[in-house]
Design an enzyme around this catalytic site. Structure first.
Site, PDB file in Angstrom:
ATOM      1  N   ARG A 145      96.094  -4.686 100.746  1.00 48.33           N
ATOM      2  CA  ARG A 145      96.813  -5.260  99.603  1.00 48.33           C
ATOM      3  C   ARG A 145      96.754  -6.776  99.712  1.00 48.33           C
ATOM      4  O   ARG A 145      96.286  -7.326 100.712  1.00 48.33           O
ATOM      5  CB  ARG A 145      98.242  -4.707  99.468  1.00 48.33           C
ATOM      6  CG  ARG A 145      98.996  -4.378 100.711  1.00 48.33           C
ATOM      7  CD  ARG A 145      99.382  -5.530 101.583  1.00 48.33           C
ATOM      8  NE  ARG A 145     100.024  -6.613 100.866  1.00 48.33           N
ATOM      9  CZ  ARG A 145     100.033  -7.857 101.257  1.00 48.33           C
ATOM     10  NH1 ARG A 145      99.410  -8.221 102.379  1.00 48.33           N
ATOM     11  NH2 ARG A 145     100.631  -8.803 100.558  1.00 48.33           N
ATOM     12  N   GLY A 146      97.262  -7.450  98.638  1.00 43.62           N
ATOM     13  CA  GLY A 146      97.085  -8.895  98.543  1.00 43.62           C
ATOM     14  C   GLY A 146      95.855  -9.129  97.672  1.00 43.62           C
ATOM     15  O   GLY A 146      94.807  -8.508  97.898  1.00 43.62           O
ATOM     16  N   ALA A 147      95.984 -10.028  96.687  1.00 45.33           N
ATOM     17  CA  ALA A 147      94.949 -10.156  95.653  1.00 45.33           C
ATOM     18  C   ALA A 147      93.530 -10.364  96.216  1.00 45.33           C
ATOM     19  O   ALA A 147      92.617  -9.591  95.887  1.00 45.33           O
ATOM     20  CB  ALA A 147      95.335 -11.273  94.687  1.00 45.33           C
TER      21      ALA A 147
ATOM     22  N   ARG B 176      94.414  -0.866  90.814  1.00 44.78           N
ATOM     23  CA  ARG B 176      95.615  -1.687  90.601  1.00 44.78           C
ATOM     24  C   ARG B 176      95.291  -2.670  89.474  1.00 44.78           C
ATOM     25  O   ARG B 176      94.228  -3.279  89.484  1.00 44.78           O
ATOM     26  CB  ARG B 176      96.025  -2.456  91.872  1.00 44.78           C
ATOM     27  CG  ARG B 176      96.498  -1.538  93.003  1.00 44.78           C
ATOM     28  CD  ARG B 176      97.135  -2.334  94.127  1.00 44.78           C
ATOM     29  NE  ARG B 176      98.493  -2.748  93.804  1.00 44.78           N
ATOM     30  CZ  ARG B 176      99.213  -3.572  94.577  1.00 44.78           C
ATOM     31  NH1 ARG B 176      98.698  -4.082  95.672  1.00 44.78           N
ATOM     32  NH2 ARG B 176     100.451  -3.892  94.239  1.00 44.78           N
TER      33      ARG B 176
ATOM     34  N   GLN C 164     106.971  -6.465 102.288  1.00 45.52           N
ATOM     35  CA  GLN C 164     105.789  -7.205 102.764  1.00 45.52           C
ATOM     36  C   GLN C 164     106.193  -8.431 103.584  1.00 45.52           C
ATOM     37  O   GLN C 164     105.472  -8.836 104.489  1.00 45.52           O
ATOM     38  CB  GLN C 164     104.920  -7.648 101.573  1.00 45.52           C
ATOM     39  CG  GLN C 164     104.113  -6.534 100.925  1.00 45.52           C
ATOM     40  CD  GLN C 164     104.861  -5.890  99.771  1.00 45.52           C
ATOM     41  OE1 GLN C 164     106.088  -5.881  99.739  1.00 45.52           O
ATOM     42  NE2 GLN C 164     104.135  -5.339  98.819  1.00 45.52           N
TER      43      GLN C 164
ATOM     44  N   ASP D  98      98.864 -13.479  92.148  1.00 47.48           N
ATOM     45  CA  ASP D  98      97.968 -12.346  91.856  1.00 47.48           C
ATOM     46  C   ASP D  98      97.088 -12.595  90.643  1.00 47.48           C
ATOM     47  O   ASP D  98      95.997 -12.030  90.530  1.00 47.48           O
ATOM     48  CB  ASP D  98      98.776 -11.068  91.661  1.00 47.48           C
ATOM     49  CG  ASP D  98      99.211 -10.528  93.013  1.00 47.48           C
ATOM     50  OD1 ASP D  98     100.251 -10.986  93.520  1.00 47.48           O
ATOM     51  OD2 ASP D  98      98.476  -9.690  93.586  1.00 47.48           O
TER      52      ASP D  98
ATOM     53  N   ASN E 239     103.091 -12.934  90.455  1.00 52.20           N
ATOM     54  CA  ASN E 239     103.096 -12.729  91.911  1.00 52.20           C
ATOM     55  C   ASN E 239     104.152 -11.669  92.195  1.00 52.20           C
ATOM     56  O   ASN E 239     104.821 -11.164  91.273  1.00 52.20           O
ATOM     57  CB  ASN E 239     103.401 -14.051  92.638  1.00 52.20           C
ATOM     58  CG  ASN E 239     103.181 -13.940  94.140  1.00 52.20           C
ATOM     59  OD1 ASN E 239     102.129 -13.467  94.585  1.00 52.20           O
ATOM     60  ND2 ASN E 239     104.152 -14.337  94.937  1.00 52.20           N
ATOM     61  N   LYS E 240     104.299 -11.305  93.445  1.00 47.84           N
ATOM     62  CA  LYS E 240     105.219 -10.236  93.843  1.00 47.84           C
ATOM     63  C   LYS E 240     106.575 -10.346  93.159  1.00 47.84           C
ATOM     64  O   LYS E 240     107.121 -11.452  93.034  1.00 47.84           O
ATOM     65  CB  LYS E 240     105.372 -10.279  95.373  1.00 47.84           C
ATOM     66  CG  LYS E 240     106.323  -9.264  95.973  1.00 47.84           C
ATOM     67  CD  LYS E 240     106.019  -7.835  95.565  1.00 47.84           C
ATOM     68  CE  LYS E 240     104.614  -7.423  95.888  1.00 47.84           C
ATOM     69  NZ  LYS E 240     104.209  -6.174  95.170  1.00 47.84           N
TER      70      LYS E 240
HETATM   71  O1  MRU Z   1     101.711  -5.638  96.104  1.00 50.14           O
HETATM   72  P1  MRU Z   1     101.002  -6.593  97.013  1.00 50.14           P
HETATM   73  O2  MRU Z   1     101.483  -6.509  98.435  1.00 50.14           O
HETATM   74  O3  MRU Z   1      99.500  -6.471  96.894  1.00 50.14           O
HETATM   75  O4  MRU Z   1     101.402  -8.038  96.468  1.00 50.14           O
HETATM   76  C1  MRU Z   1     100.858  -9.170  97.096  1.00 50.14           C
HETATM   77  C2  MRU Z   1     101.323 -10.456  96.527  1.00 50.14           C
HETATM   78  O5  MRU Z   1     102.077 -10.512  95.584  1.00 50.14           O
HETATM   79  C3  MRU Z   1     100.721 -11.706  97.122  1.00 50.14           C
HETATM   80  O6  MRU Z   1     101.611 -12.771  97.071  1.00 50.14           O
HETATM   81  C4  MRU Z   1      99.448 -12.084  96.337  1.00 50.14           C
HETATM   82  O7  MRU Z   1      98.591 -10.991  96.200  1.00 50.14           O
HETATM   83  C5  MRU Z   1      98.706 -13.210  96.975  1.00 50.14           C
HETATM   84  S1  MRU Z   1      97.913 -12.747  98.488  1.00 50.14           S
HETATM   85  C6  MRU Z   1      97.060 -14.100  99.052  1.00 50.14           C
END
Ligand code: MRU
Length: 341
Positions: A44-46, A87, A192, A233, A243-244
């Site tokens: 996970r993470g963009a 996603r 996270q 994201d 973002n999250k």
């Molecule tokens: O649902 P996730 O854990 O994939 O969400 C991740 C985030 O919101 C991060 O802040 C974002 O992807 C940036 S990662 C460099």
């Protein structure tokens, strides 16, 4: 520190659902299992989602290599559609699949496609790490000695190809001796911040304090937060960004308390095709993530649940955007167009 490794004929992913107590790497040879891993937040993470998807395209090409060109192209098309449906919010996934599609279009057979696709996926991976290093250097220039930084979710090494975006800034600033403390929002519902960001910081010996999400306001009111760095994201061309979930709340708090608030991202996270944040599709996730905590039911059966994975922060609340091309200040629409248009 990393979470994605290409092994020539398989993809190894660190299972992020099992952190911080277990560090388990699993091998993937079936792209469908990578789709499932993205959905379940194993990876996970963009940026990390985009990189894993690129390698999954290579796995698909290996599976379909002996098909006729027509069948091969149809199978690859289906695989890319499955990956794209994993996603919806992080634009890096679609950016990466577009690069792989373009690479694939030049190949005359399955066997010919495999090496070129692999080279492209490895380039996407390598470039991401290089962008993070540059981002870290630019971002660290914003961090004064003794800085107490707040972050939300995980924008670290394991959310990217390596090093991290927001945590890349933290790492670079820490190397200069300027970080007094990093406060990590735990980041409900999936933690996270607690499971992943705190794990990365402790592992790297960077001073870290974990707080629950509802404690940030109180810390800010006491003057204990100097600046906020967090990830992204998808950013629209006016600077609005997803973002999250909870990021918007942190932005409002930071604005109220006059605390500099930065989002940190590589150009692969910028979506110049959409004018503003209203056009960002927000992923809705399983209600179970909210009604249960670590497998224990914490809400009554039958209650309604709202569980968006992300929220959108309007660009007006941003102090600046840290990218691999430097730190951008308002007017964001003009600066984004100049640098990334
Ligand atoms: O649902 P996730 O854990 O994939 O969400 C991740 C985030 O919101 C991060 O802040 C974002 O992807 C940036 S990662 C460099």
């Amino acid at each position: 520190m990393d979470a994605i490794r290409w092994q020539g004929d398989s993809l190894a992913l660190l299972d992020q659902t099992r952190l911080p107590t277990e560090e388990v790497w699993d091998d993937y040879t079936d792209y469908r299992k990578v789709v499932d891993a993205i959905r379940r937040l194993v990876v996970r993470g963009a940026p990390a989602i985009g990189i894993a998807a690129a390698y999954a395209v290579c796995l698909a090409a290996m599976e379909f290599r002996d098909q006729t060109l027509e069948d091969f192209r149809a199978s690859m098309d289906r695989a890319m559609k499955d990956l794209a449906a994993s996603r919806p919010t992080a634009v890096n996934l679609f950016w990466s699949l577009d690069r792989m599609k373009l690479t694939l279009s030049a190949a005359g057979s399955g066997a010919e496609a495999i090496p070129v696709l692999t080279r492209e996926a490895e380039a996407i991976h390598r470039e991401d790490i290089a962008m993070n290093r540059k981002i870290g250097r630019y971002g660290a220039e914003l961090v004064p000695p003794g800085a107490r930084i707040l972050t939300h979710c995980n924008a670290g090494a394991i959310a990217t190809g390596g090093y991290g975006t927001a945590l890349g800034v933290v790492r670079a600033a820490h190397a200069k001796g300027n970080v007094e403390m990093v406060y990590c929002d735990e980041t409900r519902p999936l933690l996270q911040g607690a499971r992943l960001t705190a794990w990365e910081l402790v592992k790297d010996g960077i001073p870290a304090t974990l707080i629950t999400d509802n404690m940030a306001a109180s810390l800010m009111a006491q003057g204990k937060i100097d600046m906020v760095f967090l990830g992204c994201d998808r950013m629209a061309r006016n600077g609005d960004f997803a973002n999250k979930i909870g990021t918007y709340g942190v932005a409002v708090l930071a604005a109220y308390h006059g605390i500099p608030f930065y989002t940190v991202l590589p150009s692969s996270t910028i979506d110049m095709s959409i004018p503003d944040g209203k056009h960002i599709v927000i992923e809705q996730r399983d209600p179970h993530e909210v009604t249960h905590f670590a497998g224990v039911q914490t809400a009554p059966e039958g209650v309604g649940v709202y569980n968006p994975a992300f929220d959108v922060t309007p660009h007006k609340l941003l102090t600046g955007i840290v990218t691999e091309k430097g730190v951008i200040h308002p007017p964001f629409d003009e600066r984004l167009a100049e640098l990334f248009g």
